[in-house]
Motif scaffolding. Structure first.
Motif, PDB file in Angstrom:
ATOM      1  N   TYR A 100       0.830  -1.208   0.000  1.00 25.49           N
ATOM      2  CA  TYR A 100       0.000   0.000   0.000  1.00 25.49           C
ATOM      3  C   TYR A 100       0.863   1.256   0.000  1.00 25.49           C
ATOM      4  O   TYR A 100       1.833   1.368   0.758  1.00 25.49           O
ATOM      5  CB  TYR A 100      -0.939   0.038   1.222  1.00 25.49           C
TER       6      TYR A 100
ATOM      7  N   GLY B 147      -0.027   5.524  -0.512  1.00 23.99           N
ATOM      8  CA  GLY B 147      -1.064   6.525  -0.732  1.00 23.99           C
ATOM      9  C   GLY B 147      -0.946   7.211  -2.082  1.00 23.99           C
ATOM     10  O   GLY B 147      -1.967   7.581  -2.692  1.00 23.99           O
TER      11      GLY B 147
ATOM     12  N   GLU C 229      -2.408   4.902  -4.621  1.00 29.82           N
ATOM     13  CA  GLU C 229      -3.867   4.940  -4.529  1.00 29.82           C
ATOM     14  C   GLU C 229      -4.415   6.216  -5.182  1.00 29.82           C
ATOM     15  O   GLU C 229      -5.413   6.171  -5.909  1.00 29.82           O
ATOM     16  CB  GLU C 229      -4.317   4.871  -3.067  1.00 29.82           C
TER      17      GLU C 229
ATOM     18  N   GLY D 121      -6.088   4.359  -7.704  1.00 29.20           N
ATOM     19  CA  GLY D 121      -7.088   3.694  -6.869  1.00 29.20           C
ATOM     20  C   GLY D 121      -6.642   2.307  -6.443  1.00 29.20           C
ATOM     21  O   GLY D 121      -5.528   1.885  -6.746  1.00 29.20           O
ATOM     22  N   PRO D 122      -7.514   1.581  -5.737  1.00 34.10           N
ATOM     23  CA  PRO D 122      -7.136   0.236  -5.299  1.00 34.10           C
ATOM     24  C   PRO D 122      -6.884  -0.682  -6.489  1.00 34.10           C
ATOM     25  O   PRO D 122      -7.570  -0.575  -7.507  1.00 34.10           O
ATOM     26  CB  PRO D 122      -8.371  -0.243  -4.516  1.00 34.10           C
TER      27      PRO D 122
ATOM     28  N   ASP E  84      -5.758  -3.939   4.222  1.00 32.15           N
ATOM     29  CA  ASP E  84      -5.708  -2.472   4.042  1.00 32.15           C
ATOM     30  C   ASP E  84      -6.180  -2.067   2.656  1.00 32.15           C
ATOM     31  O   ASP E  84      -6.996  -1.153   2.509  1.00 32.15           O
ATOM     32  CB  ASP E  84      -4.284  -1.959   4.295  1.00 32.15           C
ATOM     33  N   TRP E  85      -5.674  -2.729   1.617  1.00 34.04           N
ATOM     34  CA  TRP E  85      -6.100  -2.352   0.256  1.00 34.04           C
ATOM     35  C   TRP E  85      -7.604  -2.566   0.083  1.00 34.04           C
ATOM     36  O   TRP E  85      -8.296  -1.724  -0.485  1.00 34.04           O
ATOM     37  CB  TRP E  85      -5.331  -3.161  -0.796  1.00 34.04           C
TER      38      TRP E  85
ATOM     39  N   SER F 105      -9.810  -2.441   2.256  1.00 31.64           N
ATOM     40  CA  SER F 105     -10.548  -1.408   3.009  1.00 31.64           C
ATOM     41  C   SER F 105     -10.609  -0.089   2.245  1.00 31.64           C
ATOM     42  O   SER F 105     -11.378   0.802   2.600  1.00 31.64           O
ATOM     43  CB  SER F 105      -9.912  -1.183   4.392  1.00 31.64           C
ATOM     44  N   ARG F 106      -9.791   0.059   1.241  1.00 35.74           N
ATOM     45  CA  ARG F 106      -9.782   1.308   0.445  1.00 35.74           C
ATOM     46  C   ARG F 106     -10.725   1.230  -0.746  1.00 35.74           C
ATOM     47  O   ARG F 106     -10.839   2.195  -1.511  1.00 35.74           O
ATOM     48  CB  ARG F 106      -8.357   1.624  -0.037  1.00 35.74           C
ATOM     49  N   CYS F 107     -11.395   0.099  -0.933  1.00 32.05           N
ATOM     50  CA  CYS F 107     -12.381  -0.026  -2.011  1.00 32.05           C
ATOM     51  C   CYS F 107     -13.676   0.593  -1.513  1.00 32.05           C
ATOM     52  O   CYS F 107     -14.318   0.044  -0.612  1.00 32.05           O
ATOM     53  CB  CYS F 107     -12.615  -1.503  -2.362  1.00 32.05           C
ATOM     54  N   LYS F 108     -14.023   1.720  -2.051  1.00 27.03           N
ATOM     55  CA  LYS F 108     -15.135   2.478  -1.474  1.00 27.03           C
ATOM     56  C   LYS F 108     -16.488   2.192  -2.118  1.00 27.03           C
ATOM     57  O   LYS F 108     -17.515   2.652  -1.634  1.00 27.03           O
ATOM     58  CB  LYS F 108     -14.837   3.994  -1.560  1.00 27.03           C
TER      59      LYS F 108
END
Ligand SMILES: Cc1cc2nc3c(=O)[nH]c(=O)nc-3n(C[C@H](O)[C@H](O)[C@H](O)COP(=O)(O)O)c2cc1C
Length: 190
Positions: free
Chosen positions: A50, A52, A55, A59-60, A97-98, A100-103
């Motif tokens: 991961y 930032g 990202e 994005g993821p 973690d990754w 969790s970044r999928c919104k």
């Protein structure tokens, strides 16, 4: 009541991984309990560490989105986690973690139930790593994690040729954990 779907994966992709053995024992037990069970390896969902900036740029990764969707299709998730220096493996933490970044919905950490277990050649059976995993899932992500868990110590000698746990007390503990997982998961399958 619909049959709950259970996803199983391990936080190690090592050949001969003890936690993959635990994951396979879980798959077999769940099948005996008539669960619809799917086992995946994180080796099939490689992701960069991961970052930032990464990202922000793109994005993821696609594999995080794939795993997010797969988790979202299941009512229960069993994670078998090794312990590295009293924590979870970087592979597992990076994956959590990754994802969790999928919104985009569904949130794979909500509206389903998690059960956790670990295996280690040492005497604590990855117990301390399970504490960190529990913390990330519950405190960090608001997931429901069963209070029961399984920590398989001296795991190099814990599994028989048939893949099951040799120690009857531990085998019983695993069956009881999985029965509870199925029971709780069935609430989300309605
Ligand atoms: C970086 C690293 C740290 C480790 N730290 C621990 C530890 O804190 N406690 C423990 O019981 N085992 C520890 N181990 C040993 C692992 O439990 C052992 O390698 C185990 O087989 C890993 O899980 P796997 O078989 O599923 O790959 C560590 C291993 C590595 C590579």
């Amino acid at each position: 009541m619909a049959n709950p779907r259970i996803l199983v994966f391990a936080g190690s992709i090592r050949a001969g991984s003890l936690n993959q053995k635990l994951a396979m024992a879980v798959v077999k037990e769940l099948a005996l309990l008539d669960a619809a069970v799917m086992h995946v390896s994180l080796a099939d969902y490689p992701m960069p560490i991961y970052d930032g900036d990464l990202e922000a740029q793109s994005g993821p990764p696609e594999n995080a989105q794939k795993l997010q969707r797969l988790m979202g299709e299941h009512h229960g998730i069993f994670i078998a986690s090794p312990e590295y220096n009293a924590g979870v493996t970087p592979l597992l933490k990076n994956t959590i973690d990754w994802v969790s970044r999928c919104k985009v919905p569904p949130n794979p950490y909500k509206d389903r139930v998690f059960a956790i277990g670990g295996a280690s050649p040492g005497g604590l059976g990855a117990y301390r790593g399970l504490m960190m995993l529990r913390q990330s899932l519950t405190l960090g992500l608001g997931a429901t994690v069963l209070p029961e868990q399984i920590a398989v110590s001296r795991a190099s000698d814990a599994f028989g040729d048939n893949g099951a746990l040799k120690d009857e007390t531990q085998a019983k503990q695993l069956r009881s954990l999985l029965a509870r997982l199925l029971d709780e998961a069935s609430r989300y399958a309605r």
